[in-house]
Design a protein around this motif. Sequence first.
Motif, PDB file in Angstrom:
ATOM      1  N   ALA A  57       0.828  -1.199   0.000  1.00  0.00           N
ATOM      2  CA  ALA A  57       0.000   0.000   0.000  1.00  0.00           C
ATOM      3  C   ALA A  57       0.868   1.257   0.000  1.00  0.00           C
ATOM      4  CB  ALA A  57      -0.912  -0.006   1.230  1.00  0.00           C
ATOM      5  N   PHE A 268      -5.882   6.114   1.475  1.00  0.00           N
ATOM      6  CA  PHE A 268      -6.214   4.728   1.161  1.00  0.00           C
ATOM      7  C   PHE A 268      -5.143   3.807   1.745  1.00  0.00           C
ATOM      8  CE2 PHE A 268      -8.555   5.999  -3.018  1.00  0.00           C
ATOM      9  CZ  PHE A 268      -9.531   6.617  -2.262  1.00  0.00           C
ATOM     10  N   VAL A 272      -5.533   0.171   4.407  1.00  0.00           N
ATOM     11  CA  VAL A 272      -5.062  -1.203   4.205  1.00  0.00           C
ATOM     12  C   VAL A 272      -4.582  -1.768   5.541  1.00  0.00           C
ATOM     13  CG1 VAL A 272      -3.277  -2.620   3.114  1.00  0.00           C
ATOM     14  CG2 VAL A 272      -4.514  -0.897   1.783  1.00  0.00           C
ATOM     15  N   LEU A 281     -15.037   0.948   1.672  1.00  0.00           N
ATOM     16  CA  LEU A 281     -14.168   0.146   0.822  1.00  0.00           C
ATOM     17  C   LEU A 281     -14.479   0.383  -0.644  1.00  0.00           C
ATOM     18  CD1 LEU A 281     -12.192  -2.211   0.215  1.00  0.00           C
ATOM     19  CD2 LEU A 281     -14.105  -3.778   0.607  1.00  0.00           C
ATOM     20  N   GLY A 285      -9.454   0.252  -5.316  1.00  0.00           N
ATOM     21  CA  GLY A 285      -9.183   1.673  -5.154  1.00  0.00           C
ATOM     22  C   GLY A 285      -7.731   2.049  -5.331  1.00  0.00           C
ATOM     23  N   LEU A 286      -6.831   1.306  -4.675  1.00  0.00           N
ATOM     24  CA  LEU A 286      -5.416   1.645  -4.756  1.00  0.00           C
ATOM     25  C   LEU A 286      -4.784   1.258  -6.083  1.00  0.00           C
ATOM     26  CD1 LEU A 286      -4.059   1.030  -1.158  1.00  0.00           C
ATOM     27  CD2 LEU A 286      -3.554   3.006  -2.600  1.00  0.00           C
ATOM     28  N   GLU A 290      -5.310   7.443  -5.167  1.00  0.00           N
ATOM     29  CA  GLU A 290      -5.227   7.567  -3.715  1.00  0.00           C
ATOM     30  C   GLU A 290      -6.322   8.528  -3.278  1.00  0.00           C
ATOM     31  OE1 GLU A 290      -4.510   7.657  -0.604  1.00  0.00           O
ATOM     32  OE2 GLU A 290      -3.182   5.953  -0.354  1.00  0.00           O
ATOM     33  N   SER A 291      -6.468   8.699  -1.976  1.00  0.00           N
ATOM     34  CA  SER A 291      -7.495   9.597  -1.451  1.00  0.00           C
ATOM     35  C   SER A 291      -7.345  11.007  -2.014  1.00  0.00           C
ATOM     36  CB  SER A 291      -7.404   9.639   0.078  1.00  0.00           C
ATOM     37  OG  SER A 291      -8.428  10.420   0.626  1.00  0.00           O
ATOM     38  N   THR A 315      -6.976   5.234  10.588  1.00  0.00           N
ATOM     39  CA  THR A 315      -7.242   5.643   9.210  1.00  0.00           C
ATOM     40  C   THR A 315      -7.560   7.132   9.131  1.00  0.00           C
ATOM     41  OG1 THR A 315      -8.117   3.430   8.748  1.00  0.00           O
ATOM     42  CG2 THR A 315      -8.630   5.151   7.153  1.00  0.00           C
ATOM     43  N   ARG A 543     -10.461  -7.005   3.171  1.00  0.00           N
ATOM     44  CA  ARG A 543     -10.604  -5.610   2.740  1.00  0.00           C
ATOM     45  C   ARG A 543      -9.301  -5.079   2.153  1.00  0.00           C
ATOM     46  NH1 ARG A 543     -10.690  -2.068   5.856  1.00  0.00           N
ATOM     47  NH2 ARG A 543     -11.909  -0.438   4.861  1.00  0.00           N
ATOM     48  N   TRP A 547      -8.808  -3.586  -1.572  1.00  0.00           N
ATOM     49  CA  TRP A 547      -8.268  -2.242  -1.810  1.00  0.00           C
ATOM     50  C   TRP A 547      -7.137  -2.284  -2.839  1.00  0.00           C
ATOM     51  CZ3 TRP A 547      -9.680   2.519  -1.396  1.00  0.00           C
ATOM     52  CH2 TRP A 547     -10.476   2.973  -0.352  1.00  0.00           C
TER      53      TRP A 547
END
Length: 690
Positions: A57, A268, A272, A281, A285-286, A290-291, A315, A543, A547
């Motif tokens: 991640a 993100f 993880v 979730l 996504g990754l 990224e966020s 998180t 999860r 991700w």
Amino acid sequence: MKNFLLLSLFIVVQFLSPHSAVANEGRFLNSSLQDSLPSVLSDQGADILGVSMKQRAQIKYSTHLLPENLKDWEKRKTEITREVILNSGIKVDHELALDMKVTGTVQMDGYSIKNIYFQTQPGVYATANLFVPEGKGPFPAVINMHGHWSEGKAAENIQSVGHSLAKSGYVCLSMDAFGAGERATEHMDFEYHGSNLGASLMNIGETLLGVQVIDNMRAVDLLLTLPYVDGENIGATGASGGGNQTMWFAAIDERVKAAMPVVSVGTFESAVMGSNCVCELMPNGLSFTESSGILALYAPRALKMCNHNKDSNATFFPAEMLRSFHNAKPIFEQYGAEENIDYELFDLVHGYWPEDREAMLGWFDLHLRGIGDGSSRKEIPFEVLPVEKLMVFPKGQRDTKVIGVAEYCRRKGQELRKDYLSQTSFSKQQATEDLQELLKIKSFPEINQVNNFSPVGGWERLALETSDNLLTPLLIRKPSNEALGYVILATANGKKEIPLARIAELIKKGHGVVIVELSGTGEAASKEDQLVAYLTPFHTLARARIWLGETMLGQWVGELNMVSDFIKENYAPKMLAFDGDKEAGLAGLYLAALEEDTFSSLTLRNAPVSYLFDNREGVDYFSLAIHLPKFLQWGDVSLAAGLSGGQITFDHPVTMSGESILPGQAKELQREFAAISTSVKGKGSVKFQF
């Protein structure tokens, strides 16, 4: 006489022991077996799996850079938006009738609260509270989203946002999140939707995150129909899971002019190996952003984040939010709108507190009303109502149009199953390729090194050091009858869950035995994954893999392929069979579907014969590892069996909730599996043992 007494005592002790000769399968253990299986690895070892997931991640975070000019960003923005919609399963029908119904009104000082429900998807209705100031308007309006508070929209810190906004001249729509509040399985039986229940949506090609986005976009549709709402000035806010909803929905719905997610923005990367809700979730996504990429979608619209220094959820630690903030801000600067992204930190625990509400009022005053400078302002005192006052329906009298996650999954699954079973032919090659894509298998892991340890109790002990930097422990016992070859045994809970009588029976018959512990299980488990015991098993690890654009089952399929190749190359078995419990059994089946000559036969114990959701009460019979995004859009277990070669035995077949398939259902099952096998020209056969 003394020897006789000692022998008698030994027999009694062995008979009474929980690991004795009489096991749950009713057979006597081979005398050469110990009362437990030996370990392979040191029990003081590091969390190899957990560390590996985090490192990957970290690499993803470092490589998801945002463009440095607007032209490239506009292109990247389109790509990110497309991936969000695709991977979350968002499909919105803005033309669908809203069909809003009011069940009651509460008159407050200077405003009223309407208890309403309205249609978000065909035949699916959401419950909500609509806070409306007195006067003609038009008023700016805000969608207010709740997190994981059991009362949903009526929780004190959620309704407080509505009261505060209405007192200040804003319309506020506070809606129960899908699967929460009045939208739980049973009305007023507030449940947690965030583990296996919410994850079940992935099997039908949807996500809890995606359905929530649809709900909130439809909430905007509703606001735009109200004559007293200023449709040019729509805001969005929420805390925790509600802040997560805010981030995702407002990022892609550009009708939202200003947003303020509270205690919900991080990275993100930090998600993880975290144990957050599956509503937070984003599958794959990754693999695409990224966020910070999601935050940048707001530019040049207004976005402010509030995080808390005393938050217990790693998180959402302020440091994680700040990483995303600083990465996203240059995009706002490229638009000349750097003042439109901001943050504020409070020395508070997790929640939506008065300090957050005052920051929210100042932010929305500036960006939705054009007054003030965006800084916090004092809220007007208000009255908090009892939960019952904000319920849309009296307890137990909910309209049948309002359904929870369970019924939604069942209906959608039945529709997909109907379409699947109506097909008369499948392309075997295409179905195999699509299954590999569903499992997210890009390549199988390889063996970098074989670590051999001293034998114990007749068992060879090995640990395969793999190309993905993991260790796969093996116990191997050679066959007394070489013609019978080897049987690979695996469970979703590690070797200690394999009944010793099952092993003894194989050895007695002359089979060789290979016991493999798949990643995440037994000695190959992640200590961090096992910390949150109150959640569904593998909640954290599954999860994390999703991700990263993977699946637990896909990983296990790869490991079983590696082990089977190792056994074939080093032990030259005449036959190689597989015997797996629950999710591990499915992993063996999916490997056989991809590589049909891997096993001569397969035994799947307590495995589901279909991914169709059937029963809320047994939703945690299987772990989070079982879910495969879009699986029922592809086919079902019978298609995987049809692609496989060899003899497949379902021993005690079950539904997805663990309910036993009855012998009376055998003919129907046999017809389905046989018909699908014929349609793909399968080489194998299937039988069911009840």
